[in-house]
Design a protein around this motif. Sequence first.
Motif, short mmCIF file in Angstrom:
data_model
loop_
_atom_site.label_atom_id
_atom_site.label_comp_id
_atom_site.label_asym_id
_atom_site.label_seq_id
_atom_site.Cartn_x
_atom_site.Cartn_y
_atom_site.Cartn_z
N THR A 60 0.83 -1.21 0.00
CA THR A 60 0.00 0.00 0.00
C THR A 60 0.86 1.25 0.00
O THR A 60 0.63 2.19 -0.77
CB THR A 60 -0.94 0.00 1.22
N GLU B 146 -5.98 0.14 -10.22
CA GLU B 146 -4.53 -0.07 -10.35
C GLU B 146 -3.90 -0.26 -8.97
O GLU B 146 -3.04 -1.13 -8.79
CB GLU B 146 -3.92 1.13 -11.06
N LEU B 147 -4.35 0.51 -7.99
CA LEU B 147 -3.85 0.38 -6.62
C LEU B 147 -4.18 -0.98 -6.05
O LEU B 147 -3.32 -1.65 -5.46
CB LEU B 147 -4.44 1.48 -5.74
N MET B 148 -5.42 -1.42 -6.21
CA MET B 148 -5.83 -2.73 -5.68
C MET B 148 -5.05 -3.87 -6.33
O MET B 148 -4.64 -4.82 -5.66
CB MET B 148 -7.33 -2.95 -5.91
N SER C 9 4.04 1.62 -0.98
CA SER C 9 4.81 1.82 -2.21
C SER C 9 3.91 2.20 -3.39
O SER C 9 4.29 3.02 -4.22
CB SER C 9 5.64 0.59 -2.54
N CYS C 10 2.71 1.61 -3.46
CA CYS C 10 1.81 1.95 -4.57
C CYS C 10 1.27 3.37 -4.44
O CYS C 10 1.13 4.07 -5.44
CB CYS C 10 0.66 0.95 -4.63
N LEU C 11 0.96 3.79 -3.23
CA LEU C 11 0.51 5.17 -3.04
C LEU C 11 1.63 6.16 -3.32
O LEU C 11 1.40 7.25 -3.83
CB LEU C 11 -0.03 5.37 -1.62
N ARG C 12 2.84 5.77 -2.98
CA ARG C 12 3.99 6.65 -3.18
C ARG C 12 4.25 6.93 -4.66
O ARG C 12 4.63 8.05 -5.03
CB ARG C 12 5.24 6.01 -2.56
N MET D 84 -0.41 5.45 -7.64
CA MET D 84 -1.49 4.57 -8.12
C MET D 84 -2.79 4.91 -7.41
O MET D 84 -2.80 5.26 -6.23
CB MET D 84 -1.13 3.11 -7.87
N ARG D 85 -3.90 4.75 -8.11
CA ARG D 85 -5.22 4.99 -7.54
C ARG D 85 -6.20 3.97 -8.08
O ARG D 85 -6.01 3.42 -9.17
CB ARG D 85 -5.74 6.40 -7.89
N GLY E 66 -2.02 -3.66 -7.67
CA GLY E 66 -0.63 -3.59 -7.21
C GLY E 66 -0.45 -4.09 -5.80
O GLY E 66 0.49 -4.83 -5.50
N VAL E 67 -1.38 -3.73 -4.93
CA VAL E 67 -1.31 -4.19 -3.54
C VAL E 67 -1.54 -5.70 -3.47
O VAL E 67 -0.84 -6.42 -2.75
CB VAL E 67 -2.32 -3.43 -2.65
#
Length: 79
Positions: free
Chosen positions: A39, A51-53, A41-44, A47-48, A55-56
Amino acid sequence: MPVTVGPYGQSQPSCFDRIKMGFMMGFAVGMAAGALFGTFSCLRIGMRGRELMGGVGKTMMQSGGTFGTFMAIGMGIRC
């Protein structure tokens, strides 16, 4: 080889059961760590949404599989 019996007539788990339990525990711990680090690294990187889900989830599965494998190897060595 005879089955070892505990103090109340219960048999001990087999070596395969111990390895399986080690993998499951390691997988759970790795998934939790993957959720935290994934979470962050993806937010950094910005990603939203979907795409965020994705990646996490990918990070969680990789971390869980890796840590579970090492825990299973450790339990196998202890057998």
